[in-house]
Motif scaffolding. Sequence first.
Motif, PDB file in Angstrom:
ATOM      1  N   ARG A  68       0.865  -1.171   0.000  1.00 52.25           N
ATOM      2  CA  ARG A  68       0.000   0.000   0.000  1.00 52.25           C
ATOM      3  C   ARG A  68       0.914   1.236   0.000  1.00 52.25           C
ATOM      4  O   ARG A  68       1.155   1.859   1.031  1.00 52.25           O
ATOM      5  CB  ARG A  68      -0.916   0.010   1.222  1.00 52.25           C
ATOM      6  N   ARG A 116      -1.951   5.175 -10.208  1.00 49.48           N
ATOM      7  CA  ARG A 116      -2.613   4.168 -11.050  1.00 49.48           C
ATOM      8  C   ARG A 116      -1.629   3.106 -11.520  1.00 49.48           C
ATOM      9  O   ARG A 116      -1.963   1.917 -11.586  1.00 49.48           O
ATOM     10  CB  ARG A 116      -3.276   4.856 -12.241  1.00 49.48           C
ATOM     11  N   GLN A 135       1.012   2.153  -9.884  1.00 47.97           N
ATOM     12  CA  GLN A 135       1.316   1.312  -8.730  1.00 47.97           C
ATOM     13  C   GLN A 135       0.221   0.281  -8.496  1.00 47.97           C
ATOM     14  O   GLN A 135       0.508  -0.889  -8.229  1.00 47.97           O
ATOM     15  CB  GLN A 135       1.517   2.187  -7.492  1.00 47.97           C
ATOM     16  N   VAL A 136      -1.028   0.699  -8.596  1.00 43.79           N
ATOM     17  CA  VAL A 136      -2.137  -0.233  -8.399  1.00 43.79           C
ATOM     18  C   VAL A 136      -2.170  -1.264  -9.534  1.00 43.79           C
ATOM     19  O   VAL A 136      -2.363  -2.465  -9.298  1.00 43.79           O
ATOM     20  CB  VAL A 136      -3.471   0.526  -8.289  1.00 43.79           C
ATOM     21  N   GLY A 149      -3.841  -0.791  -2.700  1.00 38.02           N
ATOM     22  CA  GLY A 149      -4.431   0.516  -2.456  1.00 38.02           C
ATOM     23  C   GLY A 149      -3.320   1.511  -2.255  1.00 38.02           C
ATOM     24  O   GLY A 149      -2.169   1.250  -2.638  1.00 38.02           O
ATOM     25  N   ILE A 150      -3.630   2.640  -1.642  1.00 34.36           N
ATOM     26  CA  ILE A 150      -2.628   3.682  -1.464  1.00 34.36           C
ATOM     27  C   ILE A 150      -2.701   4.242  -0.051  1.00 34.36           C
ATOM     28  O   ILE A 150      -3.699   4.075   0.660  1.00 34.36           O
ATOM     29  CB  ILE A 150      -2.802   4.837  -2.478  1.00 34.36           C
ATOM     30  N   LEU A 176      -9.273   6.285  -7.272  1.00 37.22           N
ATOM     31  CA  LEU A 176      -8.477   5.383  -6.453  1.00 37.22           C
ATOM     32  C   LEU A 176      -9.284   4.984  -5.222  1.00 37.22           C
ATOM     33  O   LEU A 176      -9.972   5.810  -4.621  1.00 37.22           O
ATOM     34  CB  LEU A 176      -7.171   6.053  -6.023  1.00 37.22           C
TER      35      LEU A 176
END
Length: 356
Positions: A39, A52, A54-55, A61-62, A78
């Motif tokens: 995350r 985006r 990274q996901v 998630g972030i 997101l």
Amino acid sequence: MTTALQTPPTPSLVIDEERLDHNISGMAAFAARAGLALRPHVKTHKSVEIARRQVAGGAIGITVATISEAEVFATAGLTDIFIAYPLWLDVDKAARLRRVLTITPLLIGIDSVEGAARLAEGATGLSDRLSVLVEVDSGHHRSGVLPSQVGRVASAAAELGLDVAGVFTFPGHSYSPDKREVAAADEMQALVEAVAALTREGITARIVSGGSTPSVQFSDASVLTELRPGVYVFGDAQQWELGTCSSDDIALTVLATVVSRSPERVVADAGSKALAADRGAFSSGFGRLLDYPEARLSAISEHHVTITGIDCPPGTRLRVVPNHVCSAVNLADEYVVERAGRVVATWPVDARGRNI
């Protein structure tokens, strides 16, 4: 957005897209091998485009630091957002938090009974859209409670009707050349004690969240369930000098032009308003030159950076690596994106200045 810009003005934030993608995929692969969720903390880059990626690369998630950052990323689509900060809600922040909760569920950090009470009150009617993680002080001595106090905060939050999902920490004392592994060990010990404290209160820690970029390689998957590194996407001079990354991993630099030259030094046009003025106790200067690692950035003011150990004429362009990339990013409106040395796009710094 593509651009015909071939010679960016200076100072400009420049992303090497290939290195960026390599860093994103590398951390995702590391987390997957360890059996940990990823995350990432997006306060580093503040970019919807990068989040985006990274996901898409495997992040669940972030992580953000502020409600306003959550607003930006939630509005952009997101989800699974963790505000890793002990929020203290006033009327305005409560209203804004409620609006975000109508878009996406949230994880939120708490480290006091009083803060939990304000959160429960501010989220009335939407509390089923949020869960909380109790922040643990694992040695950085910033926010967070001692492991022995976790049960008290968690049980109070549960009595207020909040879903206590687990615990989190930030081992910030890993920002020292000889403390990275020590900080990771401290983190694991604190989290083990914190999880035990929750268990004594009858609460199961579904999420045990930790990890900083300097300490992440020493993380223990038998304790953690997820990692929250941030700086790894770009790297910076701190990470370079800590040994977390090499110069070949640096994906963001501040492009600067030499504007003055004397026998002892050159001066370039990327001062504290482009690089930020951060300088850790272990830092060799106010940043590094990517292509001239022997040079030293010896002084900085708003629009000047003084460089020794290099001799080049005015007009020379230099790639400066900021000490702390998160601070430098928050000073810029956009990124210039290069691939194979050619400008291919500009991206906005979407959450620039979203500090509230």
